[in-house]
Design an enzyme around this catalytic site. Sequence first.
Site, PDB file in Angstrom:
ATOM      1  N   LYS A  39       0.119  -2.093  -3.085  1.00 17.92           N
ATOM      2  CA  LYS A  39      -0.827  -1.253  -3.819  1.00 17.92           C
ATOM      3  C   LYS A  39      -0.412  -0.995  -5.272  1.00 17.92           C
ATOM      4  O   LYS A  39      -1.233  -0.549  -6.081  1.00 17.92           O
ATOM      5  CB  LYS A  39      -1.027   0.070  -3.090  1.00 17.92           C
ATOM      6  CG  LYS A  39      -1.632  -0.058  -1.695  1.00 17.92           C
ATOM      7  CD  LYS A  39      -3.022  -0.672  -1.724  1.00 17.92           C
ATOM      8  CE  LYS A  39      -3.674  -0.631  -0.346  1.00 17.92           C
ATOM      9  NZ  LYS A  39      -5.030  -1.207  -0.347  1.00 17.92           N
TER      10      LYS A  39
ATOM     11  N   SER B  78      -0.044  -2.767   9.618  1.00 23.84           N
ATOM     12  CA  SER B  78      -1.120  -3.669   9.196  1.00 23.84           C
ATOM     13  C   SER B  78      -0.658  -5.122   9.273  1.00 23.84           C
ATOM     14  O   SER B  78      -1.433  -6.018   9.616  1.00 23.84           O
ATOM     15  CB  SER B  78      -1.598  -3.335   7.783  1.00 23.84           C
ATOM     16  OG  SER B  78      -0.590  -3.580   6.821  1.00 23.84           O
TER      17      SER B  78
END
Length: 300
Positions: free
Chosen positions: A25, A244
């Site tokens: 991110k 994830s």
Amino acid sequence: MECFRAGSYRLCVKLEYVNPTGSHKDRIALYMIKRAIEEGAVGPGDCVAEISSGNTATSVAWVAWRLGLRAVLFVEKHASKLKKDLIRSLGGELIEISDEGMDREAAREKAVEMGCFLLDQMANDANHLAHYETTALEILEGTGRDVDAFIMGVGTAGTVTGVGRRLKEVIGSTLVVSVSPKDSPIVGGSGKGETIEGLTVSIVPELYKRYRKYVDKAIGVEPQEAIYGISALATMTGLLVGPSTGAAFVAATRLINEGEIDKGATIVIVAADRLIRYPSVLERLRLGVHGTELLKTWQE
């Protein structure tokens, strides 16, 4: 990028947890904030805001601090305490919200009231472009432009669509697969079930709708399966990754079992962050015990 020989397959893992705050991110936080500055929406000392399950909030807090901006982060309650503590340590102002759609809308209104520019990662094209212009190029270089399948979880959909778009343009034949919790509307679910931290379960991100044409297949994974995927991947590679990535490994295994990925293929997944960020997952995980059935597929 680390590549491993797994039976008849080559599994390549893009190690995005080596970025400054420990996740992929950082890329989108920098791209989104830089675009806001370039377009005049944000000036010196101004406030930027984001709604996040944790990793993007951490990255926004760091980039904002580096650029002399104020950061207000609306973070979903289910995010780990570790993530929340990290956000605060980087100077971010943290406001907890639920992961329900109405609460997210209230957060949008609150950001405006506070005089902040909402980056809106779910719809911001700079998110998609960050991965199209950087992550994808690094994957192509790291694999020698040999990518038969790219498999990525959907949080905001920036990575799967941005990387998928570039791979489609350069290679063309790459199978691009999105991974979501089994109850996500992306895979036909109700949007109300248990989530996999870091992946969206309640909504279909605007970026996914906008760039869906670059995704060939969507797969739903059970939260417990993601934990098994973490264990299996650790056994195979020694890498300790977040849920994830575990979910992406499960999806890859399923595609192999279903004959959608041929033997000899190069499969790429992204280690978006490290396992250490998920204390609740660590409590349920037994390395070397969970995920043994998944490994059999790769050994055949």
